[in-house]
Design a protein around this motif. Structure first.
Motif, PDB file in Angstrom:
ATOM      1  N   ASN A   1       0.817  -1.212   0.000  1.00  0.00           N
ATOM      2  CA  ASN A   1       0.000   0.000   0.000  1.00  0.00           C
ATOM      3  C   ASN A   1       0.852   1.264   0.000  1.00  0.00           C
ATOM      4  O   ASN A   1       0.453   2.276  -0.584  1.00  0.00           O
ATOM      5  CB  ASN A   1      -0.959   0.008   1.191  1.00  0.00           C
ATOM      6  N   VAL A   2       2.018   1.211   0.647  1.00  0.00           N
ATOM      7  CA  VAL A   2       2.915   2.370   0.645  1.00  0.00           C
ATOM      8  C   VAL A   2       3.277   2.749  -0.788  1.00  0.00           C
ATOM      9  O   VAL A   2       3.358   3.926  -1.131  1.00  0.00           O
ATOM     10  CB  VAL A   2       4.176   2.087   1.495  1.00  0.00           C
ATOM     11  N   LEU A   3       3.456   1.758  -1.634  1.00  0.00           N
ATOM     12  CA  LEU A   3       3.777   2.017  -3.039  1.00  0.00           C
ATOM     13  C   LEU A   3       2.599   2.644  -3.784  1.00  0.00           C
ATOM     14  O   LEU A   3       2.795   3.354  -4.772  1.00  0.00           O
ATOM     15  CB  LEU A   3       4.171   0.719  -3.749  1.00  0.00           C
ATOM     16  N   ALA A   4       1.400   2.390  -3.314  1.00  0.00           N
ATOM     17  CA  ALA A   4       0.197   2.805  -4.033  1.00  0.00           C
ATOM     18  C   ALA A   4      -0.310   4.191  -3.633  1.00  0.00           C
ATOM     19  O   ALA A   4      -1.151   4.741  -4.335  1.00  0.00           O
ATOM     20  CB  ALA A   4      -0.920   1.775  -3.809  1.00  0.00           C
ATOM     21  N   VAL A   5       0.169   4.740  -2.526  1.00  0.00           N
ATOM     22  CA  VAL A   5      -0.339   6.037  -2.079  1.00  0.00           C
ATOM     23  C   VAL A   5       0.654   7.145  -2.364  1.00  0.00           C
ATOM     24  O   VAL A   5       1.863   6.922  -2.432  1.00  0.00           O
ATOM     25  CB  VAL A   5      -0.699   6.052  -0.572  1.00  0.00           C
ATOM     26  N   ASP A   6       0.112   8.341  -2.537  1.00  0.00           N
ATOM     27  CA  ASP A   6       0.938   9.531  -2.678  1.00  0.00           C
ATOM     28  C   ASP A   6       1.018  10.209  -1.321  1.00  0.00           C
ATOM     29  O   ASP A   6       0.173  10.009  -0.470  1.00  0.00           O
ATOM     30  CB  ASP A   6       0.321  10.491  -3.688  1.00  0.00           C
ATOM     31  N   GLY A   7       2.012  11.007  -1.160  1.00  0.00           N
ATOM     32  CA  GLY A   7       2.107  11.822   0.046  1.00  0.00           C
ATOM     33  C   GLY A   7       2.993  11.202   1.099  1.00  0.00           C
ATOM     34  O   GLY A   7       2.807  10.042   1.481  1.00  0.00           O
ATOM     35  N   ASP A   8       3.944  11.984   1.558  1.00  0.00           N
ATOM     36  CA  ASP A   8       4.893  11.509   2.568  1.00  0.00           C
ATOM     37  C   ASP A   8       4.209  11.159   3.880  1.00  0.00           C
ATOM     38  O   ASP A   8       4.531  10.164   4.512  1.00  0.00           O
ATOM     39  CB  ASP A   8       5.969  12.573   2.812  1.00  0.00           C
ATOM     40  N   PHE A   9       3.242  11.998   4.282  1.00  0.00           N
ATOM     41  CA  PHE A   9       2.540  11.729   5.534  1.00  0.00           C
ATOM     42  C   PHE A   9       1.799  10.396   5.461  1.00  0.00           C
ATOM     43  O   PHE A   9       1.880   9.577   6.380  1.00  0.00           O
ATOM     44  CB  PHE A   9       1.568  12.861   5.886  1.00  0.00           C
ATOM     45  N   SER A  10       1.103  10.163   4.369  1.00  0.00           N
ATOM     46  CA  SER A  10       0.342   8.918   4.223  1.00  0.00           C
ATOM     47  C   SER A  10       1.262   7.706   4.249  1.00  0.00           C
ATOM     48  O   SER A  10       0.950   6.686   4.874  1.00  0.00           O
ATOM     49  CB  SER A  10      -0.462   8.941   2.923  1.00  0.00           C
ATOM     50  N   LYS A  11       2.386   7.798   3.573  1.00  0.00           N
ATOM     51  CA  LYS A  11       3.325   6.678   3.522  1.00  0.00           C
ATOM     52  C   LYS A  11       3.867   6.341   4.912  1.00  0.00           C
ATOM     53  O   LYS A  11       3.860   5.186   5.328  1.00  0.00           O
ATOM     54  CB  LYS A  11       4.483   6.997   2.570  1.00  0.00           C
ATOM     55  N   ILE A  12       4.331   7.369   5.625  1.00  0.00           N
ATOM     56  CA  ILE A  12       4.927   7.114   6.941  1.00  0.00           C
ATOM     57  C   ILE A  12       3.863   6.676   7.934  1.00  0.00           C
ATOM     58  O   ILE A  12       4.099   5.822   8.782  1.00  0.00           O
ATOM     59  CB  ILE A  12       5.745   8.325   7.450  1.00  0.00           C
ATOM     60  N   GLN A  13       2.659   7.223   7.807  1.00  0.00           N
ATOM     61  CA  GLN A  13       1.566   6.853   8.708  1.00  0.00           C
ATOM     62  C   GLN A  13       1.181   5.385   8.512  1.00  0.00           C
ATOM     63  O   GLN A  13       0.905   4.681   9.482  1.00  0.00           O
ATOM     64  CB  GLN A  13       0.359   7.777   8.490  1.00  0.00           C
ATOM     65  N   LEU A  14       1.155   4.930   7.273  1.00  0.00           N
ATOM     66  CA  LEU A  14       0.878   3.513   7.017  1.00  0.00           C
ATOM     67  C   LEU A  14       1.902   2.629   7.726  1.00  0.00           C
ATOM     68  O   LEU A  14       1.543   1.661   8.402  1.00  0.00           O
ATOM     69  CB  LEU A  14       0.921   3.215   5.512  1.00  0.00           C
ATOM     70  N   LEU A  15       3.159   2.951   7.552  1.00  0.00           N
ATOM     71  CA  LEU A  15       4.213   2.119   8.135  1.00  0.00           C
ATOM     72  C   LEU A  15       4.207   2.128   9.651  1.00  0.00           C
ATOM     73  O   LEU A  15       4.479   1.106  10.286  1.00  0.00           O
ATOM     74  CB  LEU A  15       5.578   2.558   7.606  1.00  0.00           C
ATOM     75  N   THR A  16       3.861   3.263  10.246  1.00  0.00           N
ATOM     76  CA  THR A  16       3.854   3.322  11.708  1.00  0.00           C
ATOM     77  C   THR A  16       2.673   2.560  12.299  1.00  0.00           C
ATOM     78  O   THR A  16       2.613   2.372  13.509  1.00  0.00           O
ATOM     79  CB  THR A  16       3.872   4.781  12.223  1.00  0.00           C
ATOM     80  N   GLY A  17       1.781   2.096  11.463  1.00  0.00           N
ATOM     81  CA  GLY A  17       0.702   1.222  11.919  1.00  0.00           C
ATOM     82  C   GLY A  17       1.177  -0.192  12.210  1.00  0.00           C
ATOM     83  O   GLY A  17       0.469  -0.976  12.846  1.00  0.00           O
ATOM     84  N   LEU A  18       2.372  -0.530  11.761  1.00  0.00           N
ATOM     85  CA  LEU A  18       2.947  -1.845  12.043  1.00  0.00           C
ATOM     86  C   LEU A  18       3.670  -1.813  13.392  1.00  0.00           C
ATOM     87  O   LEU A  18       4.332  -0.823  13.726  1.00  0.00           O
ATOM     88  CB  LEU A  18       3.957  -2.240  10.961  1.00  0.00           C
ATOM     89  N   SER A  19       3.571  -2.890  14.145  1.00  0.00           N
ATOM     90  CA  SER A  19       4.300  -2.991  15.410  1.00  0.00           C
ATOM     91  C   SER A  19       5.797  -2.917  15.132  1.00  0.00           C
ATOM     92  O   SER A  19       6.298  -3.547  14.202  1.00  0.00           O
ATOM     93  CB  SER A  19       3.989  -4.311  16.114  1.00  0.00           C
ATOM     94  N   GLY A  20       6.497  -2.146  15.955  1.00  0.00           N
ATOM     95  CA  GLY A  20       7.942  -2.006  15.812  1.00  0.00           C
ATOM     96  C   GLY A  20       8.357  -0.888  14.880  1.00  0.00           C
ATOM     97  O   GLY A  20       9.545  -0.706  14.631  1.00  0.00           O
ATOM     98  N   PHE A  21       7.380  -0.121  14.366  1.00  0.00           N
ATOM     99  CA  PHE A  21       7.704   0.934  13.408  1.00  0.00           C
ATOM    100  C   PHE A  21       7.182   2.286  13.863  1.00  0.00           C
ATOM    101  O   PHE A  21       6.074   2.678  13.533  1.00  0.00           O
ATOM    102  CB  PHE A  21       7.152   0.605  12.020  1.00  0.00           C
ATOM    103  N   LYS A  22       8.021   2.979  14.627  1.00  0.00           N
ATOM    104  CA  LYS A  22       7.756   4.387  14.889  1.00  0.00           C
ATOM    105  C   LYS A  22       8.388   5.157  13.727  1.00  0.00           C
ATOM    106  O   LYS A  22       9.032   4.575  12.854  1.00  0.00           O
ATOM    107  CB  LYS A  22       8.344   4.787  16.234  1.00  0.00           C
ATOM    108  N   ALA A  23       8.208   6.444  13.701  1.00  0.00           N
ATOM    109  CA  ALA A  23       8.657   7.253  12.561  1.00  0.00           C
ATOM    110  C   ALA A  23      10.129   7.033  12.184  1.00  0.00           C
ATOM    111  O   ALA A  23      10.421   6.912  10.993  1.00  0.00           O
ATOM    112  CB  ALA A  23       8.367   8.723  12.812  1.00  0.00           C
ATOM    113  N   PRO A  24      11.073   6.958  13.123  1.00  0.00           N
ATOM    114  CA  PRO A  24      12.462   6.758  12.694  1.00  0.00           C
ATOM    115  C   PRO A  24      12.681   5.442  11.937  1.00  0.00           C
ATOM    116  O   PRO A  24      13.351   5.433  10.895  1.00  0.00           O
ATOM    117  CB  PRO A  24      13.250   6.774  14.004  1.00  0.00           C
ATOM    118  N   THR A  25      12.121   4.354  12.415  1.00  0.00           N
ATOM    119  CA  THR A  25      12.305   3.068  11.736  1.00  0.00           C
ATOM    120  C   THR A  25      11.528   3.056  10.422  1.00  0.00           C
ATOM    121  O   THR A  25      12.010   2.547   9.409  1.00  0.00           O
ATOM    122  CB  THR A  25      11.878   1.904  12.651  1.00  0.00           C
TER     123      THR A  25
END
Length: 174
Positions: free
Chosen positions: A70-94
């Protein structure tokens, strides 16, 4: 600024920062597969932050593939990082390491050292001990500005800013 980036980009390999070569390998796999597996995410998280890496294993494998696709499918930096931070172990730095692996010309691995460098150089105001997706987007603006000014990849500027703080910081990180 060009001299600072050149100097500290060379110094980066002496720090404890994530290895750019490892991110390049993971990024190549990400682009080829169209997603990352839980094992690949764990490997990347371990490279970036050994403390949070074990949390990655609590994510169902299919969720890891779904979110990274899904990260590949969305535009926008906020959307991309927000998707990833929804995974356990992934705060913004990771999560920033995942985005940097995917696209080092547009993203940088960031943490409190990078924020501190941007603050020290007058691009941001105030120090942070932690940050979220919105803060990542805030940091990207000056990092991209410096990248354009110095003709470096955005990821390279992030590495240089990390090394700069590693060199000039007095006292402890937090």
């Amino acid at each position: 600024m060009n001299e600072l980036v050149d100097t500290y980009l060379d110094a980066y390999e002496q720090t404890q920062g994530v290895l750019p070569e490892r991110l390049e390998e993971i990024g190549a796999a990400y682009r080829e597969q169209g997603h990352l597996t839980r094992d690949q995410l764990h490997e990347l998280a371990y490279e970036n932050s050994t403390r949070s890496a074990y949390h990655v294993e609590s994510n169902p494998p299919e969720r890891c593939r779904e979110v990274t696709a899904n990260v590949l499918a969305v535009d926008g930096d906020f959307s991309k990082i927000q998707l990833l931070t929804g995974l356990s172990g992934f705060k913004a730095p990771t999560a920033s390491a995942v985005l940097t692996a995917l696209d080092p010309d547009r993203h940088a691995v960031v943490d409190t050292r990078v924020w501190a460098s941007l603050d020290r150089l007058g691009y941001l105001d105030g120090r942070r001990e932690s940050f979220d997706a919105a803060d990542y987007v805030t940091m990207l603006e000056p990092i991209r500005e410096i990248a354009t000014e110095t003709d470096h990849a955005v990821a390279e500027v992030g590495y240089a800013l990390f090394a700069y703080d590693d060199d000039v910081r007095e006292g402890t990180l937090h």
